[in-house]
Motif scaffolding. Structure first.
Motif, PDB file in Angstrom:
ATOM      1  N   ALA A   1       0.825  -1.204   0.000  1.00 59.75           N
ATOM      2  CA  ALA A   1       0.000   0.000   0.000  1.00 59.75           C
ATOM      3  C   ALA A   1       0.862   1.258   0.000  1.00 59.75           C
ATOM      4  O   ALA A   1       0.583   2.216  -0.730  1.00 59.75           O
ATOM      5  CB  ALA A   1      -0.935  -0.001   1.213  1.00 59.75           C
ATOM      6  N   ALA A   2       1.918   1.271   0.815  1.00 61.60           N
ATOM      7  CA  ALA A   2       2.785   2.442   0.884  1.00 61.60           C
ATOM      8  C   ALA A   2       3.522   2.650  -0.434  1.00 61.60           C
ATOM      9  O   ALA A   2       3.644   3.789  -0.929  1.00 61.60           O
ATOM     10  CB  ALA A   2       3.782   2.286   2.036  1.00 61.60           C
ATOM     11  N   GLY A   3       4.031   1.575  -1.017  1.00 59.26           N
ATOM     12  CA  GLY A   3       4.746   1.700  -2.281  1.00 59.26           C
ATOM     13  C   GLY A   3       3.855   2.201  -3.396  1.00 59.26           C
ATOM     14  O   GLY A   3       4.228   3.129  -4.145  1.00 59.26           O
ATOM     15  N   LEU A   4       2.671   1.608  -3.514  1.00 63.64           N
ATOM     16  CA  LEU A   4       1.727   2.078  -4.532  1.00 63.64           C
ATOM     17  C   LEU A   4       1.319   3.527  -4.263  1.00 63.64           C
ATOM     18  O   LEU A   4       1.210   4.344  -5.190  1.00 63.64           O
ATOM     19  CB  LEU A   4       0.475   1.189  -4.530  1.00 63.64           C
ATOM     20  CG  LEU A   4       0.639  -0.261  -4.997  1.00 63.64           C
ATOM     21  CD1 LEU A   4      -0.678  -1.012  -4.832  1.00 63.64           C
ATOM     22  CD2 LEU A   4       1.095  -0.320  -6.439  1.00 63.64           C
ATOM     23  N   GLY A   5       1.100   3.842  -2.985  1.00 61.28           N
ATOM     24  CA  GLY A   5       0.633   5.175  -2.637  1.00 61.28           C
ATOM     25  C   GLY A   5       1.634   6.265  -2.962  1.00 61.28           C
ATOM     26  O   GLY A   5       1.257   7.323  -3.483  1.00 61.28           O
TER      27      GLY A   5
END
Length: 290
Positions: free
Chosen positions: A71-75
């Motif tokens: 989630a953090a990487g995509l975000g």
């Protein structure tokens, strides 16, 4: 039937389902004759799918820590693309970037956090930069776009952490199948007749035939994973369709064709995850979960 059992069943089915579809798709695009106009484009898309699928599945198989990293990487990438399209300044970009990591981290560390407090924090973060700079000309527009970006991307992606592993897997795979189904439906059924009508003026190329294709593909994906329910299917389908149109709206106002140019066959990351974002939001809001 327990949540743990359902999550395990979805995980057990995910690899053969995704692997089988990728394998069949790879054979199909490899066999396309040279005269097919979109052969090169379809091959690029398949390679992107083949790289993205193991990353998505592998992260969620690692549990909530992996879901947080995903989630953090995509975000981080998605908010950067959004901020560029929305014309946001360095301060707003910083707020969005911090939120892209902080909100999934909060979902991981404190999944029962008070939603009203979180809403207040997001509002304060969205208006802070414009207010502190005293921007009377475009401050409200910048703050509004920042708040929209916060809810659209970091809040939605936090759903990968908040939802059960089985639900997150099912939603992600169903959305991916739905995107392919929408393209197939639009290509096969969207030439003439009532299904050829545009779904919205926001994106004239998206037709009701695409919705029919997406509906069939998402239902098939959820059924293959042993995760089908009418409510979950409806939430995923509604999110997938709305997400695609919302990104089209953002891109049209920004005057760009794609959110980026680095992702082969798709443009930018937002062009790939726009449906996933709203599908996650719909699933969280409706409370439908495995």
């Amino acid at each position: 039937m327990s949540v743990a059992f359902l999550a395990g069943e979805v995980a057990a089915r995910a690899l053969p389902v995704v692997g089988g579809v990728l394998g069949a798709g790879g054979v199909a695009v490899a066999a396309l004759p040279a005269r097919v106009r979109m052969r090169a484009e379809l091959r690029r898309r398949w390679r992107t799918w083949a790289l993205a699928a193991p990353l998505f599945l592998g992260a969620l198989f690692l549990g909530r820590g992996g879901a947080f990293a995903l989630a953090a990487g995509l975000g981080v990438v998605a908010v950067a693309e959004y901020a560029r399209m929305a014309g946001l300044g360095r301060g707003e970009r910083g707020v969005l970037g911090v939120a892209a990591v902080a909100l999934p981290a909060l979902a991981w560390a404190a999944p029962g956090a008070d939603a009203l407090r979180l809403a207040g924090v997001l509002l304060l973060a969205a208006v802070a930069v414009a207010v502190l700079k005293g921007d009377a000309a475009t401050g409200f527009t910048r703050a509004s776009r920042t708040l929209f970006g916060l809810v659209w991307i970091p809040v939605a992606l936090a759903g990968l952490v908040l939802l059960s592993p089985g639900t997150a897997l099912a939603v992600g795979i169903a959305v991916a199948f739905g995107d392919v189904g929408a393209w197939c439906g639009g290509t096969a059924l969207g030439r003439v007749g009532p299904l050829a009508r545009p779904l919205s003026a926001l994106s004239p190329n998206k037709t009701w035939a695409g919705v029919v294709g997406a509906a069939a593909a998402t239902a098939a994906a959820l059924a293959a994973l042993g995760a089908f329910s009418v409510l979950l299917w409806a939430a995923v389908l509604a999110g997938a369709v709305l997400g695609d149109l919302v990104e089209s709206m953002v891109k049209r106002e920004a005057g760009v064709k794609d959110a980026g140019t680095w992702l082969p066959g798709f443009g930018g990351l937002l062009d790939r995850v726009d449906s996933l974002l709203f599908a996650l939001l719909f699933v969280m809001v409706t409370g439908v979960a495995l």
